[in-house]
Design an enzyme around this catalytic site. Structure first.
Site, short mmCIF file in Angstrom:
data_model
loop_
_atom_site.label_atom_id
_atom_site.label_comp_id
_atom_site.label_asym_id
_atom_site.label_seq_id
_atom_site.Cartn_x
_atom_site.Cartn_y
_atom_site.Cartn_z
N HIS A 1 -4.06 5.67 3.27
CA HIS A 1 -4.90 4.68 2.82
C HIS A 1 -4.06 3.24 3.47
O HIS A 1 -4.60 2.63 3.87
CB HIS A 1 -4.54 4.80 1.43
CG HIS A 1 -5.35 3.61 0.78
ND1 HIS A 1 -4.69 2.33 0.45
CD2 HIS A 1 -6.72 3.95 0.00
CE1 HIS A 1 -6.09 1.82 -0.13
NE2 HIS A 1 -6.84 2.63 -0.41
N SER B 1 -11.06 -1.22 -1.34
CA SER B 1 -9.83 -1.24 -0.37
C SER B 1 -9.95 -1.23 0.97
O SER B 1 -9.06 -1.94 1.68
CB SER B 1 -9.03 0.37 -0.59
OG SER B 1 -8.57 0.36 -1.98
N ASP C 1 0.82 -1.15 0.04
CA ASP C 1 0.09 -0.03 -0.15
C ASP C 1 0.91 1.15 -0.07
O ASP C 1 1.91 1.20 -0.58
CB ASP C 1 -1.02 0.04 1.09
CG ASP C 1 -2.34 0.71 0.86
OD1 ASP C 1 -2.22 1.82 0.76
OD2 ASP C 1 -3.10 -0.21 0.64
#
Length: 699
Positions: free
Chosen positions: A148, A478, A82
């Protein structure tokens, strides 16, 4: 053997551990030359992929009290591909954790005098194979400045953190699915959510050698790609060979319709996103005391003060050449600041969530019909999102008086009794490349998920954002993906010897059924159903598979012996013995298709199940299907005397496929376990046929 063809500066990265390959600057001539070499399986551009959160685990019945923890949980290592991680977050504290397990061979690349790894974050690396260049905003370390990666890692395996919230919303205990598991970070995504193929492959190469048990990949491409031009499919194949399951997100292109799932290799576990039962609303009250409940995470309290309200269409920025047809949408720069300053603005589009405030307004009311499962808006200003009908009522009020006023309350929470249901953005099947493999595989929470967040990362992408928080709400497949990764780690902590396919099967066959009435795309939206972590550790039976099974599958798809050997790294060959029927891959779901409506289709699927439940057990098959879907199971009774015993059966499906998908379900039950597998029969669209021809797969 190829490196002598290039200047040394052309070679950017080479893969040496789990597969053979490299990243390099090549001319078109060099690409053609190398692609024509007999030793080369594929040459493809280093394309950019994209990044595709307290309540969610409890919503699935997986409370901390009900979870059956084992001492082996702390031996499970999850590799997260990520945007990096914020190691200072409480979610990554290592209190109570001993040293990493002896199998761990990875390393930590945090710069000196910066953050360090600990017994929770056991490894951290970063990659930049695209010229090795960085933008001014990039931090050259595994540190996450995007948010994220931190959010994803905490969702999967974050430690217990009490009192977590986003400005008081969602307050409670934040945790991952496996709070004692270890995290290995592989930063492959950078400023602008750019995640290059070469970086992803390099991370797979390292993660397999480092000793991770699972890999979580919450990213994907914009378009469907052939298996061996897709770095996630390539990397996850090699991970599978080493006993590592890759969990990936299905994609966020569901609003485009069917055939939008982006990660669909059969050796990985693809995850769709659902809404949970927690929703946030911000009340709008008008000067005539009418009230409306709108969806939003409004962190701002304007004290019930009544402000003048104006319709965006009545305040065009004429000097900027904007008409009322544009200003009603509250498009950027379309509003006249002199007319909206100090007022609440009614907008006809979601883009108006922030623009009025930028023009000097107090807040905004957005009138738009939200699709099912859309996340709550969370701009850095007072906002409430209503329906178009409610917006029309408010506009009528504005037109009825010269002194129209309104106020927007700080958000409250309500329970969505319809949940779970698939989010509108979640990518749909059918599988765009492999007709006989149903995708996505499973669904999990992916809307308004609360998890850890870096204090230096913007809360939202709005330019005027100034808020900071240690936790944040996010949405997307996600966010759904790490829920399944956490569940897979939970299964591994109970069954460390299980293969990737066995873990995957356990998760799919114990999934909770979802309603096709509430989710019209049915299995193409939710796969096998909704994630059920508690049930996954005791599935009763599993559909197991290994490298040889996937080799037969690939041979059936038309891959050559040369391609197989270069991919597998062993003497695999496509022969009469290994050229398997694609639909006979030992998969926990069933799909069949026709290329036009009204065609009669019959297919026989062969499957083998392994007993992992009670030693002495008899399973009986039950099929639930509409009258136009004929299903026969042979044999319909499977008896086992020992754990690990395998039994095979055939499933014959006959139907006349129409315009709508026909759904059924096969359940094996011994009175204790329910081993569910969906059956889907569908018609191909023209685009699907063209896509299959493009990818070189059979029809």
């Amino acid at each position: 053997v190829f490196f002598s063809e290039f200047a040394s500066e052309s070679l950017l990265h080479s893969f040496k551990r789990t597969f053979n390959g490299f990243v390099a600057h090549l001319t078109d001539h060099q690409v053609s030359k190398i692609a024509g070499m007999p030793e080369v399986v594929s040459v493809f551009p280093n394309k950019i992929n994209k990044l595709l959160t307290t309540r969610s685990w409890d919503f699935m019945g997986f409370s901390q009290q009900r979870a059956r923890r084992t001492s082996l949980e702390s031996d499970v290592i999850i590799g997260v591909f990520d945007s990096g991680i914020w190691p200072a977050s409480e979610s990554f504290g290592d209190d109570g954790l001993g040293p990493p397990p002896a199998k761990w061979k990875g390393s930590c690349q945090f710069p000196p005098n910066n953050f360090t790894c600990n017994n929770k974050i056991v490894g951290a690396k970063f990659y930049r194979t695209n010229n090795g260049t960085f933008s001014p905003a990039d931090v050259r370390s595994p540190v996450d400045t995007n948010g994220h990666g931190t959010h994803v890692a905490a969702t999967a395996a974050g430690s217990l953190v009490g009192g977590a919230s986003f400005y008081g919303f969602g307050e409670g205990m934040a945790r991952g699915g496996v709070p004692s598991a270890r995290i290995a970070v592989y930063k492959v995504c950078w400023e602008g959510n750019s995640c290059y193929d070469g970086d992803i492959l390099a991370a797979f190469d390292d993660a397999v050698a480092d000793g991770v048990d699972l890999i979580s990949v919450s990213l994907g491409a914009d378009i469907s790609r052939d298996h061996f031009e897709d770095p996630i499919a390539i990397g996850s194949f090699h991970a599978m060979k080493e006993g590592i399951l890759t969990v990936d997100s299905a994609g966020n292109d569901g609003v485009q319709g069917l055939y939008t799932v982006r990660n669909f290799s059969p050796w990985s576990l693809s995850v769709a996103a659902t809404a949970i039962d927690r929703q946030f609303f911000a009340q709008v009250r008008l000067g005539n005391n009418q009230t409306f409940q709108g969806i939003a995470i409004n962190t701002f309290d304007i004290g019930n003060t009544m402000y003048p309200i104006i319709y965006g269409g009545d305040a065009p920025n004429i000097s900027g050449n904007f008409s009322s047809s544009i200003s009603r949408l509250c498009a950027n720069n379309s509003l006249n600041p002199d007319l909206v300053r100090g007022k609440i603005v009614l907008c006809d589009s979601i883009v108006g969530a922030l623009v009025p405030v930028l023009a000097g307004a107090v807040g905004s009311i957005v009138a738009t019909d939200r699709p099912a499962g859309a996340p709550a808006e969370n701009p850095p200003s007072p906002v409430s999102v209503l329906t178009r009908r409610q917006g029309s009522t408010i506009l009528a009020y504005i037109r009825s008086t010269r002194n129209a006023t309104a106020t927007i309350s700080k958000s409250n929470v309500w329970k969505d009794e319809q949940a779970p249901y698939i989010a509108s953005f979640s990518s749909r099947g059918p599988n765009p490349a492999i007709l006989d493999i149903l995708k996505p595989d499973i669904s999990a929470p992916g809307v308004n998920v609360l998890a850890a967040w870096p204090p230096n990362a913007p809360i939202t992408p709005y330019p005027a954002e100034t808020r900071t928080s240690r936790f944040n709400f996010q949405y997307g497949t996600s966010m759904a993906c790490p829920h399944v990764t956490g569940a897979a780690a939970y299964v591994k902590s109970h069954h460390p010897e299980w293969s990737p396919a066995a873990v995957k099967s356990a998760i799919m066959t114990t999934a909770l059924p979802m309603s096709p009435e509430a989710n019209p795309d049915a299995e193409f939206a939710y796969g096998s159903g909704h994630l059920n972590p508690l049930g996954a550790i005791d599935p009763g039976l599993v559909y197991d598979a290994g490298e040889k099974d996937y080799v037969k599958f690939l041979c059936g798809l038309g891959y050559s012996t040369k391609q197989l050997r270069l991919v597998t790294g062993d003497p695999s060959a496509c022969t009469a013995a290994t050229n398997g029927t694609v639909w006979d891959l030992n998969y926990p779901s069933f799909a069949l298709s026709a290329n036009r409506s009204g065609v009669s289709v019959t297919r026989v699927f062969h499957r083998t199940v392994t007993n992992v439940g009670s030693a002495n057990a008899t399973y009986k098959a039950t099929v639930t299907a509409p009258a136009n879907l004929k299903v026969r199971v042979s044999p319909s009774v499977l008896s086992f005397k020992t754990i690990g015993k395998k039994k095979s059966f055939a499933l014959k499906v006959s139907t006349v496929v129409g315009q709508n998908t026909i759904s059924g379900v096969l359940v094996w039950s011994d009175g204790k376990h329910l081993v569910r597998s969906p059956i889907a029969a569908y018609i191909l669209c023209t685009w699907e046929i063209d896509q299959l021809m493009l990818l070189g797969n059979y029809l």
